[in-house]
Design a protein around this motif. Sequence first.
Motif, short mmCIF file in Angstrom:
data_model
loop_
_atom_site.label_atom_id
_atom_site.label_comp_id
_atom_site.label_asym_id
_atom_site.label_seq_id
_atom_site.Cartn_x
_atom_site.Cartn_y
_atom_site.Cartn_z
N GLN A 165 0.88 -1.20 0.13
CA GLN A 165 0.01 -0.01 0.14
C GLN A 165 0.96 1.35 0.07
O GLN A 165 0.56 2.04 -0.69
CB GLN A 165 -1.09 -0.08 1.09
CG GLN A 165 -1.95 -0.98 1.12
CD GLN A 165 -2.99 -1.05 0.03
OE1 GLN A 165 -3.77 -0.11 0.07
NE2 GLN A 165 -3.21 -1.77 -0.53
N GLY A 169 1.86 3.96 -3.31
CA GLY A 169 1.44 5.44 -2.83
C GLY A 169 2.80 6.24 -3.34
O GLY A 169 2.59 7.20 -3.92
N VAL A 183 -3.47 7.42 2.01
CA VAL A 183 -3.28 5.85 1.83
C VAL A 183 -3.46 5.15 3.11
O VAL A 183 -4.50 4.30 3.31
CB VAL A 183 -2.10 5.39 1.03
CG1 VAL A 183 -2.12 4.10 0.85
CG2 VAL A 183 -2.04 6.29 -0.11
N LEU A 292 -4.50 2.16 -6.71
CA LEU A 292 -4.17 3.31 -5.73
C LEU A 292 -4.50 4.63 -6.64
O LEU A 292 -4.93 5.56 -6.15
CB LEU A 292 -2.81 3.25 -5.10
CG LEU A 292 -2.67 4.50 -3.86
CD1 LEU A 292 -3.65 4.38 -3.17
CD2 LEU A 292 -1.15 4.48 -3.54
N VAL A 296 -6.78 7.86 -5.41
CA VAL A 296 -6.21 9.14 -4.95
C VAL A 296 -5.82 10.08 -6.09
O VAL A 296 -5.49 9.97 -7.05
CB VAL A 296 -4.72 8.72 -4.11
CG1 VAL A 296 -4.15 10.19 -3.78
CG2 VAL A 296 -5.00 7.64 -3.10
#
Length: 304
Positions: A165, A169, A183, A292, A296
């Motif tokens: 994760q 990011g 995140v 992701l 985001v």
Amino acid sequence: MSSVLYDVPGPRAVARNRVLGIVTVVVIVALLAFVIWRFAEAGQFTARKWELLSYTAVWAQIGEGLLATLRAFALAAVGSLVLGFALAIGRLSDHAWVRLPVAWITEILRAIPVLVAMMLLYYGLPVLGMRVSPYWAVVIGLVIYNGSVIAEAIRAGVASLPRGQSEAGYAVGLRKSGVMRLVLLPQAIRAMMPVIIAQLVVTLKDTALGFIITYPELLYIARQLGRNILYEAPIIPFTLVTGAIYILICMALSYVAYRVERGLKRSPKVQTANAAMAPGRVHEEGTDTQILAQQVDVDGSDRK
């Protein structure tokens, strides 16, 4: 036949569990019946002891105590969350000169009993020429303890997340602050939401400790009313009523937490993240980054 976590019980185990459940219920009912019988034998259910609760003025005082409890809880809950986030972020820092002092502070605050903190603030500071009102002594005592516990819960939630994760990011161009804010923290908060809510319930119940330093919260009012000699000192009736009020407030808070948790689970972003981390899913190179990037919205301030 077996489940993912345990073997499904067979007929004998099912029968045994049912018998144990029935025995447990019978024992609990018997204990409650014994307690009620003892109260009746001691005259705790006489009309004279409960007569005070028939007056509007008495309920007005109970209402004032309830408002004082909720005022202390509201500010303490907000302060605990703010302190918890601040300490958790400090403990997750890459800089040792920030991480180590914050870790020591967190451990010290968590080791101080709430009542000791309240008494030090209310009775100890006047010795040094500083006076703190009972309200602020209760609020600060609750904040420093519960905030440190919430900080550990958030830190544990971040530490439990898959390493991919944070790597995803960084791959989409986020800095450490962006990875943490966009995140890691959202996922950690969702994962640790039951623990955080449980700690807030503890915060609500610990407001009752304020009666020791004369803060006029719900238990303090009940204790004062229960000392009325003209009505045979009805401390038990007022304690039962106060306990019922605390139970209702805690149940309401738990229901709010349940609704918040369900709302978070229904969020499209959460469903996407859950699908990404589903068991058995193969994370190929670039997969976490693509997922992701869909969640985001990276702006110029978050890029390296």
